[in-house]
Enzyme design. Structure first.
Site, PDB file in Angstrom:
ATOM      1  N   ASP A  13      37.142  45.451  38.452  1.00 22.06           N
ATOM      2  CA  ASP A  13      37.835  44.835  39.601  1.00 22.06           C
ATOM      3  C   ASP A  13      38.484  43.515  39.156  1.00 22.06           C
ATOM      4  O   ASP A  13      38.118  42.436  39.611  1.00 22.06           O
ATOM      5  CB  ASP A  13      36.876  44.594  40.775  1.00 22.06           C
ATOM      6  CG  ASP A  13      35.734  43.647  40.433  1.00 22.06           C
ATOM      7  OD1 ASP A  13      35.214  42.998  41.379  1.00 22.06           O
ATOM      8  OD2 ASP A  13      35.386  43.497  39.241  1.00 22.06           O
ATOM      9  N   ASP A  18      36.694  40.453  34.153  1.00 22.23           N
ATOM     10  CA  ASP A  18      37.022  41.865  33.896  1.00 22.23           C
ATOM     11  C   ASP A  18      38.188  41.950  32.910  1.00 22.23           C
ATOM     12  O   ASP A  18      38.212  42.793  32.020  1.00 22.23           O
ATOM     13  CB  ASP A  18      37.460  42.565  35.179  1.00 22.23           C
ATOM     14  CG  ASP A  18      36.444  42.513  36.293  1.00 22.23           C
ATOM     15  OD1 ASP A  18      36.331  41.458  36.947  1.00 22.23           O
ATOM     16  OD2 ASP A  18      35.751  43.525  36.511  1.00 22.23           O
ATOM     17  N   ASN A  42      36.533  41.990  43.618  1.00 20.04           N
ATOM     18  CA  ASN A  42      37.005  40.591  43.543  1.00 20.04           C
ATOM     19  C   ASN A  42      38.201  40.360  44.458  1.00 20.04           C
ATOM     20  O   ASN A  42      38.410  39.267  44.968  1.00 20.04           O
ATOM     21  CB  ASN A  42      37.417  40.245  42.110  1.00 20.04           C
ATOM     22  CG  ASN A  42      36.219  39.927  41.236  1.00 20.04           C
ATOM     23  OD1 ASN A  42      35.273  39.295  41.689  1.00 20.04           O
ATOM     24  ND2 ASN A  42      36.251  40.400  40.005  1.00 20.04           N
ATOM     25  N   THR A 129      32.079  47.105  35.767  1.00 20.45           N
ATOM     26  CA  THR A 129      31.998  45.635  35.841  1.00 20.45           C
ATOM     27  C   THR A 129      32.402  45.124  37.231  1.00 20.45           C
ATOM     28  O   THR A 129      32.811  43.975  37.383  1.00 20.45           O
ATOM     29  CB  THR A 129      32.912  44.982  34.779  1.00 20.45           C
ATOM     30  OG1 THR A 129      34.279  45.350  35.056  1.00 20.45           O
ATOM     31  CG2 THR A 129      32.534  45.423  33.375  1.00 20.45           C
ATOM     32  N   PHE A 170      26.955  39.491  43.121  1.00 27.85           N
ATOM     33  CA  PHE A 170      28.130  39.980  43.854  1.00 27.85           C
ATOM     34  C   PHE A 170      28.336  41.500  43.737  1.00 27.85           C
ATOM     35  O   PHE A 170      28.562  42.180  44.744  1.00 27.85           O
ATOM     36  CB  PHE A 170      29.387  39.248  43.348  1.00 27.85           C
ATOM     37  CG  PHE A 170      30.660  39.743  43.968  1.00 27.85           C
ATOM     38  CD1 PHE A 170      31.455  40.668  43.306  1.00 27.85           C
ATOM     39  CD2 PHE A 170      31.057  39.306  45.231  1.00 27.85           C
ATOM     40  CE1 PHE A 170      32.634  41.142  43.882  1.00 27.85           C
ATOM     41  CE2 PHE A 170      32.233  39.764  45.809  1.00 27.85           C
ATOM     42  CZ  PHE A 170      33.020  40.692  45.139  1.00 27.85           C
ATOM     43  N   ASN A 171      28.330  42.055  42.529  1.00 23.19           N
ATOM     44  CA  ASN A 171      28.653  43.474  42.371  1.00 23.19           C
ATOM     45  C   ASN A 171      27.659  44.379  43.107  1.00 23.19           C
ATOM     46  O   ASN A 171      28.041  45.401  43.660  1.00 23.19           O
ATOM     47  CB  ASN A 171      28.694  43.860  40.886  1.00 23.19           C
ATOM     48  CG  ASN A 171      29.899  43.277  40.163  1.00 23.19           C
ATOM     49  OD1 ASN A 171      30.895  42.920  40.802  1.00 23.19           O
ATOM     50  ND2 ASN A 171      29.804  43.146  38.849  1.00 23.19           N
ATOM     51  N   HIS A 244      31.181  36.954  32.607  1.00 26.48           N
ATOM     52  CA  HIS A 244      30.175  37.992  32.910  1.00 26.48           C
ATOM     53  C   HIS A 244      30.516  39.348  32.270  1.00 26.48           C
ATOM     54  O   HIS A 244      29.736  39.909  31.520  1.00 26.48           O
ATOM     55  CB  HIS A 244      30.086  38.223  34.427  1.00 26.48           C
ATOM     56  CG  HIS A 244      29.814  37.015  35.241  1.00 26.48           C
ATOM     57  ND1 HIS A 244      28.561  36.451  35.389  1.00 26.48           N
ATOM     58  CD2 HIS A 244      30.656  36.258  35.994  1.00 26.48           C
ATOM     59  CE1 HIS A 244      28.625  35.418  36.205  1.00 26.48           C
ATOM     60  NE2 HIS A 244      29.875  35.268  36.576  1.00 26.48           N
ATOM     61  N   ASP A 245      31.672  39.882  32.622  1.00 21.73           N
ATOM     62  CA  ASP A 245      31.942  41.293  32.330  1.00 21.73           C
ATOM     63  C   ASP A 245      32.096  41.589  30.844  1.00 21.73           C
ATOM     64  O   ASP A 245      31.774  42.700  30.386  1.00 21.73           O
ATOM     65  CB  ASP A 245      33.194  41.743  33.092  1.00 21.73           C
ATOM     66  CG  ASP A 245      32.976  41.662  34.595  1.00 21.73           C
ATOM     67  OD1 ASP A 245      33.957  41.470  35.329  1.00 21.73           O
ATOM     68  OD2 ASP A 245      31.818  41.774  35.036  1.00 21.73           O
TER      69      ASP A 245
HETATM   70  O1  RIB Z   1      28.781  38.343  39.749  1.00 23.02           O
HETATM   71  C1  RIB Z   1      29.746  38.478  38.735  1.00 23.02           C
HETATM   72  C2  RIB Z   1      30.538  39.724  38.919  1.00 23.02           C
HETATM   73  O2  RIB Z   1      31.232  39.671  40.156  1.00 23.02           O
HETATM   74  C3  RIB Z   1      31.632  39.902  37.845  1.00 23.02           C
HETATM   75  O3  RIB Z   1      31.832  41.260  37.611  1.00 23.02           O
HETATM   76  C4  RIB Z   1      32.849  39.299  38.491  1.00 23.02           C
HETATM   77  O4  RIB Z   1      34.064  39.875  38.001  1.00 23.02           O
HETATM   78  C5  RIB Z   1      32.647  39.688  39.928  1.00 23.02           C
HETATM   79  O5  RIB Z   1      33.108  41.023  40.074  1.00 23.02           O
HETATM   80 CA    CA Z   2      34.056  42.215  37.836  1.00 18.99          CA
END
Ligand code: RIB
Ligand code: CA
Length: 315
Positions: A13, A18, A42, A129, A170-171, A244-245
């Protein structure tokens, strides 16, 4: 004999991190991208899909399959995308090129199923991701993919904290039912959660390494981080942004870049304060199987050498 490249499906996303994950997978010889699928997260599906096409263009991935997947969670209303982290476009900062990569007309979920079923068993690794809606829907559409996928290496969750609530990342928070389906399926899942990804901070010296590449891709990453850094600092108080990703892709490319522990992960679906929490049992209470892997410790220098080195392969 060294193994050949790992075939991956990147379900994403974009989103700044990403985008860096995609560039890493495109540049590093250890990965072969069979498909890129997008999911609402996102930003809206439309925006993250346009962003994925633009980043694939920067990466020079002219022949890659890019397909749009699900635009909302399985059950819940979509979490309103917060423009403070990734901007109104979902990828604020760099000037995005006009895509030269076409959008595949198939649904992203069909692309995931067809990619897995058309490759030899245990050769395709799914690398989600973003929210897990596409992955869960693909499993529902064709349960046989669980036995054919090599593994699922996902960025999401956390065993010690959350980033949307105190408990949920979040994901997972965006689509906890989808996450429950993914963690409950009979395949191997490696959870690369924020306990790990918060160690992957793009500090100024890291940004400088991308700048000195002197390439289009290197400059693109600098422009991404020039936006992502201040946004993350303002919103979450980080001195530097966690990418993160890219950690999930790094785990596929060089498993030794991070330590993992066996665990059992459940996703909370009903807690007033804990919905979306990845409840992680490292002890195997009540004799339950520890069938998941959970990332704990990142070899930070090795990680950044991998990411900068992979992106250095791009023009
Ligand atoms: O919490 C981090 C995640 O949430 C990452 O994948 C970032 O791109 C958002 O999607
Ligand atoms: Ca992401």
């Amino acid at each position: 004999m060294t193994a050949g490249p790992r075939t991956i499906v990147l379900d994403c996303d974009p989103g700044h991190d990403d985008a860096i994950a995609l560039l890493l997978a495109a540049g590093h010889p250890g990965a072969e991208i069979a498909a890129i699928t997008t999911v609402g997260g996102n930003q809206t599906l439309e925006k993250v899909t346009g962003n994925a096409l633009a980043v694939a263009t920067v990466a020079g991935l002219d022949g890659v399959v890019v397909a749009a997947g699900c635009d909302r969670p399985l059950v819940r209303d979509a979490v309103l995308t917060d423009p403070r982290t990734h901007g109104a476009s979902g990828l604020d900062g760099p000037e995005l090129p006009e895509p030269t990569v076409p959008l595949d007309p198939r649904h992203g979920v069909d692309v995931i199923v067809e990619t897995v079923m058309s490759h030899p068993a245990r050769t395709v690794t799914l690398v989600p991701t973003g929210p897990l809606t596409n992955i869960a829907t693909a499993l529902r559409r064709e349960p046989a993919i669980a036995a054919r996928v090599a593994e699922v290496v996902l960025m999401g969750g956390g065993y010690s904290k959350g980033n949307v609530t105190a408990a949920a990342e979040f994901n997972i928070y965006t689509d906890p039912e989808a996450a429950h389906v993914v963690f409950s399926a009979p395949w191997r899942v490696t959870m690369v959660g924020i306990d790990l990804t918060h160690q992957a901070l793009a500090t100024p010296d890291v940004v400088e390494r991308f700048r000195t590449l002197g390439t289009t891709a290197g400059r693109f990453v600098v422009d991404l981080l020039d936006f992502f850094g201040p946004a993350y600092r303002a919103k979450q108080g980080f001195p530097a942004p966690p990418v993160h990703d890219a950690c999930a892709v790094a785990r596929v490319l060089d498993p030794g870049v991070m330590a993992v522990r066996q665990a059992h992960v459940d996703v909370e679906l009903r807690g007033e304060h804990t919905t979306g929490m990845t409840v992680t049992d490292f002890a195997g209470r009540d004799g339950r199987a520890l069938e998941h892997l959970v990332a704990t410790e990142l070899d930070v220098p090795r990680f950044w050498d991998l990411v900068v080195g992979g992106i250095a392969e791009l023009r």
